[in-house]
Design a protein around this motif. Structure first.
Motif, PDB file in Angstrom:
ATOM      1  N   UNK A 171       2.059 -14.546   5.159  1.00  0.00           N
ATOM      2  CA  UNK A 171       2.808 -13.529   5.874  1.00  0.00           C
ATOM      3  C   UNK A 171       2.813 -13.841   7.366  1.00  0.00           C
ATOM      4  N   UNK A 172       3.919 -13.498   8.014  1.00  0.00           N
ATOM      5  CA  UNK A 172       4.113 -13.755   9.432  1.00  0.00           C
ATOM      6  C   UNK A 172       4.675 -12.479  10.050  1.00  0.00           C
ATOM      7  N   UNK A 173       4.063 -11.992  11.121  1.00  0.00           N
ATOM      8  CA  UNK A 173       4.434 -10.710  11.699  1.00  0.00           C
ATOM      9  C   UNK A 173       5.109 -10.873  13.055  1.00  0.00           C
ATOM     10  N   UNK A 174       6.085 -10.016  13.319  1.00  0.00           N
ATOM     11  CA  UNK A 174       6.615  -9.979  14.671  1.00  0.00           C
ATOM     12  C   UNK A 174       5.671  -9.142  15.538  1.00  0.00           C
ATOM     13  N   UNK A 175       5.979  -9.047  16.826  1.00  0.00           N
ATOM     14  CA  UNK A 175       5.083  -8.371  17.765  1.00  0.00           C
ATOM     15  C   UNK A 175       4.816  -6.925  17.378  1.00  0.00           C
ATOM     16  N   UNK A 176       5.859  -6.204  16.983  1.00  0.00           N
ATOM     17  CA  UNK A 176       5.717  -4.779  16.712  1.00  0.00           C
ATOM     18  C   UNK A 176       4.867  -4.528  15.469  1.00  0.00           C
ATOM     19  N   UNK A 177       5.153  -5.233  14.390  1.00  0.00           N
ATOM     20  CA  UNK A 177       4.355  -5.059  13.162  1.00  0.00           C
ATOM     21  C   UNK A 177       2.909  -5.497  13.399  1.00  0.00           C
ATOM     22  N   UNK A 178       2.724  -6.586  14.153  1.00  0.00           N
ATOM     23  CA  UNK A 178       1.375  -7.088  14.426  1.00  0.00           C
ATOM     24  C   UNK A 178       0.569  -6.091  15.246  1.00  0.00           C
ATOM     25  N   UNK A 179       1.217  -5.472  16.223  1.00  0.00           N
ATOM     26  CA  UNK A 179       0.523  -4.489  17.060  1.00  0.00           C
ATOM     27  C   UNK A 179       0.087  -3.292  16.225  1.00  0.00           C
ATOM     28  N   UNK A 180       0.950  -2.839  15.348  1.00  0.00           N
ATOM     29  CA  UNK A 180       0.631  -1.679  14.511  1.00  0.00           C
ATOM     30  C   UNK A 180      -0.499  -2.002  13.535  1.00  0.00           C
ATOM     31  N   UNK A 181      -0.507  -3.220  13.014  1.00  0.00           N
ATOM     32  CA  UNK A 181      -1.519  -3.625  12.032  1.00  0.00           C
ATOM     33  C   UNK A 181      -2.766  -4.244  12.677  1.00  0.00           C
ATOM     34  N   UNK A 182      -2.741  -4.359  13.991  1.00  0.00           N
ATOM     35  CA  UNK A 182      -3.860  -4.944  14.742  1.00  0.00           C
ATOM     36  C   UNK A 182      -4.176  -6.354  14.242  1.00  0.00           C
ATOM     37  N   UNK A 183      -3.116  -7.144  14.105  1.00  0.00           N
ATOM     38  CA  UNK A 183      -3.231  -8.537  13.683  1.00  0.00           C
ATOM     39  C   UNK A 183      -2.452  -9.413  14.669  1.00  0.00           C
ATOM     40  N   UNK A 184      -2.610 -10.706  14.549  1.00  0.00           N
ATOM     41  CA  UNK A 184      -1.942 -11.628  15.470  1.00  0.00           C
ATOM     42  C   UNK A 184      -0.482 -11.842  15.062  1.00  0.00           C
TER      43      UNK A 184
END
Length: 199
Positions: free
Chosen positions: A166-179
């Motif tokens: 899985x690869x997250x954009x900035x917004x999803x990563x910020x919400x999930x507290x992941x890189x």
């Protein structure tokens, strides 16, 4: 014999016309989304003649990314596996990139027949770069789909060995507290989604 040939020829013509009509209809959603984006840009830049004329140069990328829906919270909480694909339901929305030459201007999301949204000046370049990074890291034959999460986007990539990441954009990563923008293990992302459900 001639009658048979002309009958066959007529059937081919009809089939060709039907196929062209279907192809036109299947792209209608994308066309309407792109036209909506052009109109937005024209309205925003109506005082600047150069920018107003440049909106005619917008096109859609020659590829799109299929979308999926993430299961509801209850099913995610009960799920014991680690494969996100098992929690996704494919649907007919696809994400394309709005281009001006080689520059990414935004995104368009549409079904074959209906526009969903067009815009995303910051999101477009970010997702395009993320898509290219996935292909560079995992190979051109990687299978990529996306789902929306917390106003952001998650790309689900399956390589030629069937391994999922899985690869997250900035917004999803910020919400999930992941890189953001890095390859993540599916279980790690699922655990963070479960944590958010249980809060």
């Amino acid at each position: 014999m001639k009658r048979y040939v002309w009958t066959l020829f007529g059937a081919v013509i009809v089939a060709g016309i039907s196929l062209a009509t279907w192809a036109g209809a299947s792209n209608q959603g994308n066309k309407e989304a792109l036209n909506a984006y052009k109109k937005m840009e024209q309205a925003r830049n109506q005082e600047n003649k150069f920018l107003n004329e440049s909106s005619n140069n917008f096109t859609l990328s020659d590829f799109s990314i299929p979308g999926a829906l993430l299961s509801e919270a209850d099913k995610i909480s009960k799920y014991k596996g680690s494969n996100v694909h098992e929690l996704l339901t494919a649907h007919d929305e696809k994400l394309s990139f709005i281009m001006e030459g080689d520059e990414v201007k935004g995104i368009a999301i549409a079904t074959d027949t209906e526009p969903i949204m067009a815009g995303g000046e910051k999101t477009g370049p970010e997702l395009f770069d993320l898509h290219e990074k996935i292909k560079n890291d995992l190979g051109d034959n990687v299978n990529i789909m996306y789902f929306s999460y917390a106003g952001g986007f998650v790309f689900v990539a399956t390589d030629n060995k069937g391994e999922e990441s899985l690869w997250l954009d900035q917004r999803a990563a910020r919400f999930l507290e992941l890189s953001p923008h890095v390859q993540l293990d599916s279980e790690e992302v699922l655990q963070q989604i479960r944590n958010n459900i249980n809060q």
